[in-house]
Design a protein around this motif. Structure first.
Motif, PDB file in Angstrom:
ATOM      1  N   PRO A 470       0.750  -0.671   0.058  1.00  0.00           N
ATOM      2  CA  PRO A 470       0.141   0.007   0.063  1.00  0.00           C
ATOM      3  C   PRO A 470       1.027   0.795  -0.070  1.00  0.00           C
ATOM      4  O   PRO A 470       0.661   2.193  -0.633  1.00  0.00           O
ATOM      5  N   ALA A 471       2.148   1.224   0.471  1.00  0.00           N
ATOM      6  CA  ALA A 471       2.780   2.954   0.531  1.00  0.00           C
ATOM      7  C   ALA A 471       3.969   2.858  -0.495  1.00  0.00           C
ATOM      8  O   ALA A 471       4.013   3.949  -0.512  1.00  0.00           O
ATOM      9  N   ILE A 472       3.597   1.612  -1.239  1.00  0.00           N
ATOM     10  CA  ILE A 472       4.293   2.138  -2.594  1.00  0.00           C
ATOM     11  C   ILE A 472       3.439   1.940  -3.355  1.00  0.00           C
ATOM     12  O   ILE A 472       3.468   3.278  -5.326  1.00  0.00           O
ATOM     13  N   ALA A 473       2.158   1.374  -3.613  1.00  0.00           N
ATOM     14  CA  ALA A 473       1.085   1.569  -4.971  1.00  0.00           C
ATOM     15  C   ALA A 473       0.786   2.899  -5.506  1.00  0.00           C
ATOM     16  O   ALA A 473       0.562   3.733  -7.008  1.00  0.00           O
ATOM     17  N   PRO A 474       1.320   3.994  -4.537  1.00  0.00           N
ATOM     18  CA  PRO A 474       0.155   5.688  -5.071  1.00  0.00           C
ATOM     19  C   PRO A 474       1.209   5.950  -5.960  1.00  0.00           C
ATOM     20  O   PRO A 474       1.227   7.018  -6.450  1.00  0.00           O
ATOM     21  N   LEU A 475       3.066   5.708  -6.142  1.00  0.00           N
ATOM     22  CA  LEU A 475       3.944   5.934  -6.570  1.00  0.00           C
ATOM     23  C   LEU A 475       3.919   5.357  -7.705  1.00  0.00           C
ATOM     24  O   LEU A 475       4.746   5.332  -8.906  1.00  0.00           O
ATOM     25  N   SER A 476       3.201   4.194  -7.968  1.00  0.00           N
ATOM     26  CA  SER A 476       3.609   3.375  -9.354  1.00  0.00           C
ATOM     27  C   SER A 476       2.922   3.814 -10.376  1.00  0.00           C
ATOM     28  O   SER A 476       3.310   3.292 -12.045  1.00  0.00           O
ATOM     29  N   ASN A 477       2.097   5.041 -10.276  1.00  0.00           N
ATOM     30  CA  ASN A 477       1.677   5.271 -11.985  1.00  0.00           C
ATOM     31  C   ASN A 477       1.057   4.456 -12.560  1.00  0.00           C
ATOM     32  O   ASN A 477       0.692   4.744 -13.990  1.00  0.00           O
ATOM     33  N   GLY A 478       0.330   2.925 -12.590  1.00  0.00           N
ATOM     34  CA  GLY A 478      -0.416   2.004 -12.941  1.00  0.00           C
ATOM     35  C   GLY A 478       0.586   0.733 -13.589  1.00  0.00           C
ATOM     36  O   GLY A 478       0.362   0.415 -14.485  1.00  0.00           O
ATOM     37  N   ALA A 479       1.863   1.310 -13.408  1.00  0.00           N
ATOM     38  CA  ALA A 479       2.794   0.088 -13.699  1.00  0.00           C
ATOM     39  C   ALA A 479       2.107  -1.005 -13.503  1.00  0.00           C
ATOM     40  O   ALA A 479       2.114  -0.897 -12.107  1.00  0.00           O
ATOM     41  N   ALA A 480       2.818  -2.400 -14.067  1.00  0.00           N
ATOM     42  CA  ALA A 480       2.698  -3.659 -13.583  1.00  0.00           C
ATOM     43  C   ALA A 480       3.974  -3.562 -12.441  1.00  0.00           C
ATOM     44  O   ALA A 480       3.283  -4.786 -11.759  1.00  0.00           O
ATOM     45  N   ILE A 481       4.857  -2.843 -12.478  1.00  0.00           N
ATOM     46  CA  ILE A 481       5.442  -3.451 -11.777  1.00  0.00           C
ATOM     47  C   ILE A 481       6.893  -1.805 -11.062  1.00  0.00           C
ATOM     48  O   ILE A 481       6.546  -1.490 -12.142  1.00  0.00           O
ATOM     49  N   VAL A 482       6.926  -2.063  -9.761  1.00  0.00           N
ATOM     50  CA  VAL A 482       7.932  -1.730  -9.541  1.00  0.00           C
ATOM     51  C   VAL A 482       8.652  -1.469  -8.838  1.00  0.00           C
ATOM     52  O   VAL A 482       9.084  -2.618  -7.431  1.00  0.00           O
ATOM     53  N   ALA A 483      10.237  -1.208  -9.090  1.00  0.00           N
ATOM     54  CA  ALA A 483      11.646  -1.738  -8.680  1.00  0.00           C
ATOM     55  C   ALA A 483      12.060  -0.630  -7.797  1.00  0.00           C
ATOM     56  O   ALA A 483      12.731   1.235  -8.412  1.00  0.00           O
ATOM     57  N   VAL A 484      12.472  -0.824  -6.392  1.00  0.00           N
ATOM     58  CA  VAL A 484      12.920   0.124  -5.962  1.00  0.00           C
ATOM     59  C   VAL A 484      14.423  -0.193  -4.756  1.00  0.00           C
ATOM     60  O   VAL A 484      14.539  -1.482  -5.136  1.00  0.00           O
TER      61      VAL A 484
END
Length: 648
Positions: A470-484
């Motif tokens: 949940p903490a990362i979801a607002p930053l994904s901008n709809g992308a299928a993958i978020v790489a931190v």
């Protein structure tokens, strides 16, 4: 919160990877490597056991062939195997330092032949060379063998390079020459050197209780009378069987009627057989010290281990390697081979073939068996396979390192990924900067995102995979993958696994019921289970003229029959039928599929289907490929599906 996009590093990296970022000079090199910071001390002991090459070294080899034996060091026995000779100590100084935790480690296994008696004064020869790579990220082990007669540039310290057979390096300048020659040939770092004298082979195998091996055909040579030859004696029957020291050495050294390529295949097959037997014999939590105590003496007298960077290993480390090997997933044991090898007494291979073998060795595709099965069965994968161009990725900085997110975005863009920036006005930063390992999060509602995330994680070398929190979801901008990206990211990416998925091809079979009926009928009267007859065999196959069928006691209380077929000049494949349903080789299946209402277990060597086993009538029916896996996957499946009970 600070943003890394305003610090002058990575500022010009466009989202599609076409910007002009500031990177280290070698950041985009395909062979560049990085070092990560040491993890917190409380995690180190758990991590070490998963990243150093499994110096349990169940795989050891000797002159003329593979010295494959399981060996155990523990406590004072470990010290006895450390580099002690002048030869190995000299080579140890040329080894590469051990990599950081979570990274793959490479060992060079060198089997040498030092003979006693009249030949005792002759130079020792390295008849077996093999690289082993253990990768904790992909939970895989890769093997790459070199034909001893392969022509290459020999690198002896202090001498001008000369073109010669690769095994000449050891005869000319010992282990250090072999090490430098292999490193130059492959361009790979080597962290461990394991040298083994083949004279200890029989002791190791015998003290293990023998090794269960699938012998593809009749092997026989006897140096007596007018039939005497220059080849060693051998006497092995076809079929799955337990071979003890002398017979095992004969098998892995054999090349009387074929070539070094087949001998290498026998060696690698022996390694796999050893791993299967250990998995079958050792139980979780059972101390290796109490299970295999008699191995120690044979090992310490014939094995030396050099460690890069002045490192050393302990008994606890060895036990952790044993656990790594024991828990290796099915289908994660890969055999890389150099293709397009030509010649007889002196072998040659194009540089491109060696480079391809090295890439296969470095980047095994752990999904290749599943993909190959789908191709062979004509099935589409249930989950779509996303290619980089179809994979949207948002990259966030989780370490606080200047330019980390921008540089990672640039590198991923270069590999074809569709880079998506965070929502307008939000910096490319994770909520916190305490990420040590890189995290690859995927949208679980997106078909194929999980598989794509695992592929992307392999590029970072040390990365965890999970759902987008949940903490990362607002930053994904709809992308299928978020790489931190965490502290383990140092502005480089690894190579993607080589996609070795075979192309679809028709099954090449011919009718065989009439040709095999006599052999099957003869066996049926001697066996306590229902025998099946092959109605299809590989196109061009003929019954082996020397021993086409063998009925025998495979294990106490169990019987078997082996049908042997020949295709080409030196290619043999077979059908094994037995009521022994718990044979060690059967415990490492890759997949199970129900075909025509019958259960089949599939066993892969990389993208090649090496064995397919039908289970019914309280028995098992195996179709076993050739040593070089030259029969196509489709043909293997067609042969297995063509098995029919004799009474039908």
């Amino acid at each position: 919160m600070r943003t890394t996009l305003k610090r002058g590093v990575g500022r010009g990296a466009a989202s599609n990877g076409n910007g002009h970022t500031v990177l280290p000079p070698d950041a985009l090199s395909a062979v560049s490597r990085y070092r990560q910071p040491q993890p917190p001390p409380r995690r180190r002991s758990a991590l070490v056991g998963r990243i150093l090459l499994w110096t349990l070294l169940v795989l050891v080899m000797a002159g003329g062939g593979l010295l494959g034996g399981a060996y155990l060091f523990f406590h004072e026995s470990v010290a006895a195997t450390r580099a002690r000779s002048k030869d190995v100590k000299a080579a140890q100084r040329q080894l590469d330092s051990l990599p950081s935790p979570h990274h793959a480690t490479i060992a060079l296994l060198l089997g040498y032949d030092h003979r006693a008696g009249e030949e005792g004064d002759l130079p020792s020869r390295s008849d077996t060379l093999m690289l082993l790579r253990a990768d904790p990220q992909t939970e895989s082990v890769s093997m790459l063998s070199f034909p001893r007669d392969l022509l290459t540039e020999i690198s002896c310290p202090g001498r001008a390079p000369v073109l010669d057979r690769i095994n000449a390096a050891y005869a000319e300048c010992g282990s250090v020459g072999t090490l430098e020659t292999v490193k130059k040939l492959t361009g790979l770092p080597v962290n461990y050197l394991i040298t083994v004298n083949f004279r200890g082979f029989k002791q190791i195998v015998n003290r293990l209780g023998g090794v269960w091996v699938d012998v593809d055909r009749r092997y026989y040579n006897r140096n007596t009378g007018t039939a005497a030859t220059n080849y060693a004696n051998i006497n092995l029957m076809p079929g799955y069987q337990r071979v003890t020291g002398g017979a095992a050495l004969d098998f892995v050294r054999y090349r009387h009627t074929d070539s070094d390529l087949y001998r290498l295949a026998r060696q690698q097959m022996f390694v796999r057989a050893l791993k299967e037997q250990l998995n079958h014999k050792l139980k979780p939590g059972l101390s290796l010290v109490h299970t295999l105590p008699s191995l120690v003496g044979a090992i310490t007298n014939n094995v030396e281990v050099g460690v890069g960077g002045g490192g050393h290993y302990s008994g606890n480390t060895v036990l952790s390697y044993a656990n790594f090997l024991y828990s290796l997933p099915a289908g994660h044991f890969f055999q890389s081979r150099i293709a397009n090898v030509t010649g007889m007494n002196e072998l040659q291979a194009p540089t491109s073939s060696i480079e391809q073998a090295v890439q296969d060795f470095l980047n095994p595709d752990v999904q290749v068996g599943r993909k190959a099965t789908n191709v062979a069965l004509g099935r589409k994968p249930k989950v779509p396979v996303l290619q980089p161009g179809d994979t949207t990725v948002t990259v966030l900085n989780g370490s606080g390192a200047v330019g980390a997110a921008s540089n990672a975005s640039y590198l991923l863009g270069q590999k074809g990924y569709d880079i998506v920036l965070p929502p307008s006005g939000k910096p490319a930063n994770a909520p916190t900067w305490d990420y040590f390992r890189t995290k690859i999060y995927y949208e679980r509602a997106k078909p194929g995102a999980r598989v794509a995330a695992r592929k992307l994680a392999n590029l970072f070398g040390s990365a965890d995979v999970g759902w987008i929190p949940p903490a990362i979801a607002p930053l994904s901008n709809g992308a299928a993958i978020v790489a931190v990206v965490g502290q383990t990211f140092h502005n480089t990416l690894g190579a993607a696994p080589v996609d070795r998925t075979p192309k679809a091809s028709p099954a090449l079979v011919q009718n065989a019921e009439d040709a095999t009926r006599e052999d099957v009928l003869a066996a049926a009267g001697k066996l306590p289970f229902r025998v099946e007859i092959p109605t299809k065999v590989a196109q061009g196959s003929v019954r082996d003229s020397e021993l086409p069928a063998r009925t025998y006691a495979i294990a106490p209380g169990h019987k078997a029959v082996r049908l042997v077929f020949r295709t080409g000049l030196s290619e043999y494949w077979g059908i094994e039928q037995t009521d022994w349903t718990a044979a060690p080789v059967l415990g490492d299946r890759s997949f199970r599929h129900v075909l025509d209402g019958r259960p089949f277990d599939l066993y892969y060597n990389g993208d090649h289907l090496h064995m397919i086993v039908l289970r019914e009538h309280a028995a098992t029916y195996w179709v076993v490929n050739t040593l070089l896996d030259s029969i196509s996957n489709e043909t293997m499946i067609a042969i297995a599906r063509g098995l029919r009970p004799l009474a039908e």
